[in-house]
Design a protein around this motif. Sequence first.
Motif, PDB file in Angstrom:
ATOM      1  N   TRP A 122       0.734   3.986  -2.962  1.00 45.11           N
ATOM      2  CA  TRP A 122       0.491   5.408  -2.667  1.00 45.11           C
ATOM      3  C   TRP A 122       1.543   6.264  -3.370  1.00 45.11           C
ATOM      4  CZ3 TRP A 122       3.687   8.999  -0.396  1.00 45.11           C
ATOM      5  CH2 TRP A 122       3.108  10.238  -0.111  1.00 45.11           C
ATOM      6  N   ARG A 182       0.903   6.460  -7.081  1.00 44.67           N
ATOM      7  CA  ARG A 182      -0.218   7.378  -7.351  1.00 44.67           C
ATOM      8  C   ARG A 182       0.235   8.833  -7.278  1.00 44.67           C
ATOM      9  NH1 ARG A 182      -3.037   3.961  -4.252  1.00 44.67           N
ATOM     10  NH2 ARG A 182      -2.918   5.310  -2.425  1.00 44.67           N
ATOM     11  N   GLN A 183       1.018   9.152  -6.251  1.00 48.51           N
ATOM     12  CA  GLN A 183       1.509  10.520  -6.100  1.00 48.51           C
ATOM     13  C   GLN A 183       2.343  10.946  -7.303  1.00 48.51           C
ATOM     14  OE1 GLN A 183       0.349  12.428  -3.509  1.00 48.51           O
ATOM     15  NE2 GLN A 183      -0.777  10.535  -3.192  1.00 48.51           N
ATOM     16  N   PRO A 227       0.805  -1.224   0.000  1.00 42.30           N
ATOM     17  CA  PRO A 227       0.000   0.000   0.000  1.00 42.30           C
ATOM     18  C   PRO A 227       0.843   1.281   0.000  1.00 42.30           C
ATOM     19  CG  PRO A 227      -0.529  -1.392   1.908  1.00 42.30           C
ATOM     20  CD  PRO A 227       0.545  -2.074   1.143  1.00 42.30           C
ATOM     21  N   LYS A 228       1.978   1.254   0.662  1.00 46.92           N
ATOM     22  CA  LYS A 228       2.829   2.450   0.676  1.00 46.92           C
ATOM     23  C   LYS A 228       3.437   2.696  -0.700  1.00 46.92           C
ATOM     24  CE  LYS A 228       3.841   1.941   5.546  1.00 46.92           C
ATOM     25  NZ  LYS A 228       4.800   1.456   6.532  1.00 46.92           N
ATOM     26  N   HIS A 229       3.832   1.640  -1.339  1.00 43.82           N
ATOM     27  CA  HIS A 229       4.402   1.777  -2.671  1.00 43.82           C
ATOM     28  C   HIS A 229       3.319   2.215  -3.668  1.00 43.82           C
ATOM     29  CE1 HIS A 229       6.798   0.738  -6.231  1.00 43.82           C
ATOM     30  NE2 HIS A 229       7.840   0.855  -5.413  1.00 43.82           N
TER      31      HIS A 229
END
Length: 135
Positions: free
Chosen positions: A123, A126-127, A119-121
């Motif tokens: 995110w 997406r950024q 999920p962090k990757h």
Amino acid sequence: MRPHHEDRSRAAILRAGPGFDLKALLSFPHLVVSAGGARTAIFDSLLAQRGLTRQALVSVSSFSAVPQLLERTDMVGVFARRIATVFADGFALQIRPLPAKLPALRHVMLWHARSDRDPKHAWLRRQLRETCDSI
């Protein structure tokens, strides 16, 4: 690898001077950005397809040195318009459209398969996409 963005607009940036044709552009010494230190880039491949070459005088491994080097010399650089605009906004540089039609540059993001469900990757990806899409 995920396709992300195509950039059809490239520009030459230089300290000063009028517009120019391809012959004039190739008469300038060039600054090339290459992580591996080579004095070639995608632009050289595109020139080679036309039987042309350029004089790559200096190769740097990072974009951070580009605007200062171009501002203080007679070298030119050929970059995607987005990065050329960033350079020209903060330095005494001018942007000129390339005097040749070139195919689009395709930008992609790469990551290891183990990061697909992180999920962090996700995110971060997406950024990056949103930021690139906004400029």
